[in-house]
Design a protein around this motif. Structure first.
Motif, PDB file in Angstrom:
ATOM      1  N   GLY A   1     -14.251  32.211 164.159  1.00  0.00           N
ATOM      2  CA  GLY A   1     -14.765  32.925 165.071  1.00  0.00           C
ATOM      3  C   GLY A   1     -13.815  32.823 166.206  1.00  0.00           C
ATOM      4  O   GLY A   1     -14.258  33.666 166.803  1.00  0.00           O
ATOM      5  N   GLY A   2     -12.363  32.830 166.192  1.00  0.00           N
ATOM      6  CA  GLY A   2     -11.241  32.382 166.584  1.00  0.00           C
ATOM      7  C   GLY A   2     -12.096  31.199 168.289  1.00  0.00           C
ATOM      8  O   GLY A   2     -11.180  31.188 169.288  1.00  0.00           O
ATOM      9  N   LYS A   3     -12.548  30.629 167.672  1.00  0.00           N
ATOM     10  CA  LYS A   3     -12.581  29.365 169.123  1.00  0.00           C
ATOM     11  C   LYS A   3     -12.781  28.070 167.778  1.00  0.00           C
ATOM     12  O   LYS A   3     -12.617  27.852 166.557  1.00  0.00           O
ATOM     13  CB  LYS A   3     -14.627  29.772 169.435  1.00  0.00           C
ATOM     14  N   GLN A   4     -12.606  27.006 169.103  1.00  0.00           N
ATOM     15  CA  GLN A   4     -12.023  25.763 168.548  1.00  0.00           C
ATOM     16  C   GLN A   4     -13.067  24.839 168.968  1.00  0.00           C
ATOM     17  O   GLN A   4     -13.842  24.965 169.572  1.00  0.00           O
ATOM     18  CB  GLN A   4     -11.290  25.290 169.190  1.00  0.00           C
ATOM     19  N   TYR A   5     -13.692  23.621 167.391  1.00  0.00           N
ATOM     20  CA  TYR A   5     -14.841  22.902 168.062  1.00  0.00           C
ATOM     21  C   TYR A   5     -14.770  21.209 167.169  1.00  0.00           C
ATOM     22  O   TYR A   5     -14.306  21.711 166.525  1.00  0.00           O
ATOM     23  CB  TYR A   5     -16.540  23.873 167.378  1.00  0.00           C
ATOM     24  N   ARG A   6     -14.975  20.869 168.249  1.00  0.00           N
ATOM     25  CA  ARG A   6     -14.971  19.579 167.675  1.00  0.00           C
ATOM     26  C   ARG A   6     -16.162  19.240 167.287  1.00  0.00           C
ATOM     27  O   ARG A   6     -16.648  19.141 167.871  1.00  0.00           O
ATOM     28  CB  ARG A   6     -14.767  18.164 169.089  1.00  0.00           C
ATOM     29  N   VAL A   7     -15.979  17.945 166.203  1.00  0.00           N
ATOM     30  CA  VAL A   7     -17.484  17.786 164.986  1.00  0.00           C
ATOM     31  C   VAL A   7     -17.356  16.271 164.909  1.00  0.00           C
ATOM     32  O   VAL A   7     -16.148  16.021 163.961  1.00  0.00           O
ATOM     33  CB  VAL A   7     -17.818  19.467 164.497  1.00  0.00           C
ATOM     34  N   ALA A   8     -18.673  15.887 164.345  1.00  0.00           N
ATOM     35  CA  ALA A   8     -18.622  14.531 163.718  1.00  0.00           C
ATOM     36  C   ALA A   8     -19.887  14.925 162.821  1.00  0.00           C
ATOM     37  O   ALA A   8     -20.249  15.762 163.463  1.00  0.00           O
ATOM     38  CB  ALA A   8     -18.889  13.916 164.489  1.00  0.00           C
ATOM     39  N   ALA A   9     -19.820  13.915 161.761  1.00  0.00           N
ATOM     40  CA  ALA A   9     -21.160  14.092 160.995  1.00  0.00           C
ATOM     41  C   ALA A   9     -22.580  14.410 161.873  1.00  0.00           C
ATOM     42  O   ALA A   9     -22.511  12.994 163.174  1.00  0.00           O
ATOM     43  CB  ALA A   9     -21.542  12.784 159.762  1.00  0.00           C
ATOM     44  N   GLY A  10     -23.106  15.116 162.062  1.00  0.00           N
ATOM     45  CA  GLY A  10     -24.525  15.032 162.182  1.00  0.00           C
ATOM     46  C   GLY A  10     -24.192  15.433 163.847  1.00  0.00           C
ATOM     47  O   GLY A  10     -25.792  16.059 163.606  1.00  0.00           O
ATOM     48  N   ASP A  11     -23.376  16.508 164.392  1.00  0.00           N
ATOM     49  CA  ASP A  11     -23.288  17.098 165.681  1.00  0.00           C
ATOM     50  C   ASP A  11     -23.880  18.424 164.765  1.00  0.00           C
ATOM     51  O   ASP A  11     -24.213  19.519 163.631  1.00  0.00           O
ATOM     52  CB  ASP A  11     -22.087  17.419 165.762  1.00  0.00           C
ATOM     53  N   LYS A  12     -24.491  19.143 165.542  1.00  0.00           N
ATOM     54  CA  LYS A  12     -25.189  20.625 165.508  1.00  0.00           C
ATOM     55  C   LYS A  12     -24.245  21.308 166.609  1.00  0.00           C
ATOM     56  O   LYS A  12     -23.964  21.639 167.406  1.00  0.00           O
ATOM     57  CB  LYS A  12     -26.368  21.080 166.189  1.00  0.00           C
ATOM     58  N   ILE A  13     -23.776  22.329 166.228  1.00  0.00           N
ATOM     59  CA  ILE A  13     -23.644  24.040 166.864  1.00  0.00           C
ATOM     60  C   ILE A  13     -23.454  25.047 166.999  1.00  0.00           C
ATOM     61  O   ILE A  13     -24.744  25.270 164.787  1.00  0.00           O
ATOM     62  CB  ILE A  13     -21.808  23.363 166.723  1.00  0.00           C
ATOM     63  N   ALA A  14     -23.286  25.729 167.469  1.00  0.00           N
ATOM     64  CA  ALA A  14     -23.453  26.944 167.000  1.00  0.00           C
ATOM     65  C   ALA A  14     -22.389  27.937 167.677  1.00  0.00           C
ATOM     66  O   ALA A  14     -21.775  28.014 168.285  1.00  0.00           O
ATOM     67  CB  ALA A  14     -24.623  27.756 168.056  1.00  0.00           C
ATOM     68  N   VAL A  15     -21.872  28.508 166.529  1.00  0.00           N
ATOM     69  CA  VAL A  15     -20.249  29.920 165.710  1.00  0.00           C
ATOM     70  C   VAL A  15     -21.384  30.937 165.341  1.00  0.00           C
ATOM     71  O   VAL A  15     -21.761  31.832 165.568  1.00  0.00           O
ATOM     72  CB  VAL A  15     -19.573  29.008 164.468  1.00  0.00           C
ATOM     73  N   GLU A  16     -19.973  31.642 165.535  1.00  0.00           N
ATOM     74  CA  GLU A  16     -20.328  33.109 165.250  1.00  0.00           C
ATOM     75  C   GLU A  16     -20.526  33.417 164.232  1.00  0.00           C
ATOM     76  O   GLU A  16     -20.737  32.101 163.244  1.00  0.00           O
ATOM     77  CB  GLU A  16     -18.614  33.504 165.151  1.00  0.00           C
ATOM     78  N   LYS A  17     -21.054  34.621 163.548  1.00  0.00           N
ATOM     79  CA  LYS A  17     -21.926  34.396 162.339  1.00  0.00           C
ATOM     80  C   LYS A  17     -21.192  34.285 161.736  1.00  0.00           C
ATOM     81  O   LYS A  17     -20.574  35.220 160.859  1.00  0.00           O
ATOM     82  CB  LYS A  17     -22.603  36.001 162.140  1.00  0.00           C
ATOM     83  N   LEU A  18     -21.306  33.527 160.097  1.00  0.00           N
ATOM     84  CA  LEU A  18     -20.765  33.703 159.096  1.00  0.00           C
ATOM     85  C   LEU A  18     -21.692  33.344 158.165  1.00  0.00           C
ATOM     86  O   LEU A  18     -23.423  33.500 158.081  1.00  0.00           O
ATOM     87  CB  LEU A  18     -20.738  31.897 159.352  1.00  0.00           C
ATOM     88  N   ALA A  19     -21.461  33.912 156.854  1.00  0.00           N
ATOM     89  CA  ALA A  19     -22.291  34.804 155.584  1.00  0.00           C
ATOM     90  C   ALA A  19     -23.175  33.519 155.195  1.00  0.00           C
ATOM     91  O   ALA A  19     -22.601  32.292 155.036  1.00  0.00           O
ATOM     92  CB  ALA A  19     -21.351  35.251 154.617  1.00  0.00           C
ATOM     93  N   GLY A  20     -23.916  33.862 154.482  1.00  0.00           N
ATOM     94  CA  GLY A  20     -24.762  32.719 154.120  1.00  0.00           C
ATOM     95  C   GLY A  20     -26.581  32.691 154.607  1.00  0.00           C
ATOM     96  O   GLY A  20     -26.747  33.441 155.910  1.00  0.00           O
ATOM     97  N   GLU A  21     -27.686  32.058 153.920  1.00  0.00           N
ATOM     98  CA  GLU A  21     -28.460  32.047 154.538  1.00  0.00           C
ATOM     99  C   GLU A  21     -29.615  30.308 155.094  1.00  0.00           C
ATOM    100  O   GLU A  21     -28.435  30.029 154.737  1.00  0.00           O
ATOM    101  CB  GLU A  21     -29.618  32.523 153.167  1.00  0.00           C
ATOM    102  N   ALA A  22     -29.837  30.022 155.301  1.00  0.00           N
ATOM    103  CA  ALA A  22     -30.932  29.093 155.822  1.00  0.00           C
ATOM    104  C   ALA A  22     -30.719  28.032 154.990  1.00  0.00           C
ATOM    105  O   ALA A  22     -31.421  28.351 153.741  1.00  0.00           O
ATOM    106  CB  ALA A  22     -32.188  29.158 156.519  1.00  0.00           C
TER     107      ALA A  22
END
Length: 169
Positions: free
Chosen positions: A8-29
């Protein structure tokens, strides 16, 4: 292990177990997706080869972010405009950051004797199927051209006003 991913044009530092909010991606819950654009990966102070690392995540929910109020005003001109915006976003839970299961590049194996005749017959049949399609293409192009060259309709000339009767009688 951590990774820096771009989405989504942004960079995120992630590790296993993290929760992040990103620009809309295709898919369902409940769907699982792979974040493919890994910029950097590592563990502690060491940096791993980012091309071999894959990040998989589970979609928690599709939601909207906080409302942003846009208010425009010009003083002393009675000009006020108020608008709001809520950006669509996807909540993700990072399930795995690790070595990707990318298949190694396969080398072309020598074709078997049985497979070669099949390939030759398919190769002979393929050009025969393509030839009629080429003949049909000019016909469709010819039918479309006259419609495109059609001149636009002309407007009728404007009517002139009738002369007024003399009022000086």
């Amino acid at each position: 292990m951590f990774a820096i991913v771009r989405t989504g044009g942004k960079q995120y530092r992630v590790a296993a177990g993290d929760k992040i909010a990103v620009e809309k991606l295709a898919g369902e819950a409940g769907d699982t997706i792979t974040l493919g654009d890994v910029l950097l990966a590592g563990e502690g102070d060491s940096i791993a080869d980012a091309t071999k690392v894959s990040v998989s995540a589970e979609i928690i929910a599709q939601a909207k972010s906080e409302k942003v109020v846009v208010f425009k005003k010009r003083r002393r001109h009675n000009y006020r405009r108020k608008a709001g915006h809520r950006q669509q976003m996807t909540l993700l839970r990072i399930t795995d950051v690790g070595e990707g299961k990318k298949a190694p590049a396969k080398k072309a194996a020598a074709p078997k004797k049985e497979a070669a005749p099949k390939a030759e017959t398919e190769a002979k049949a393929a050009p025969a199927k393509k030839a009629p399609a080429k003949k049909a293409a000019p016909k469709t192009a010819a039918t479309k051209e006259p419609a495109a060259k059609k001149a636009p309709a002309k407007k009728a000339p404007a009517k002139k006003a009738a002369p007024k009767a003399d009022e000086t009688k």
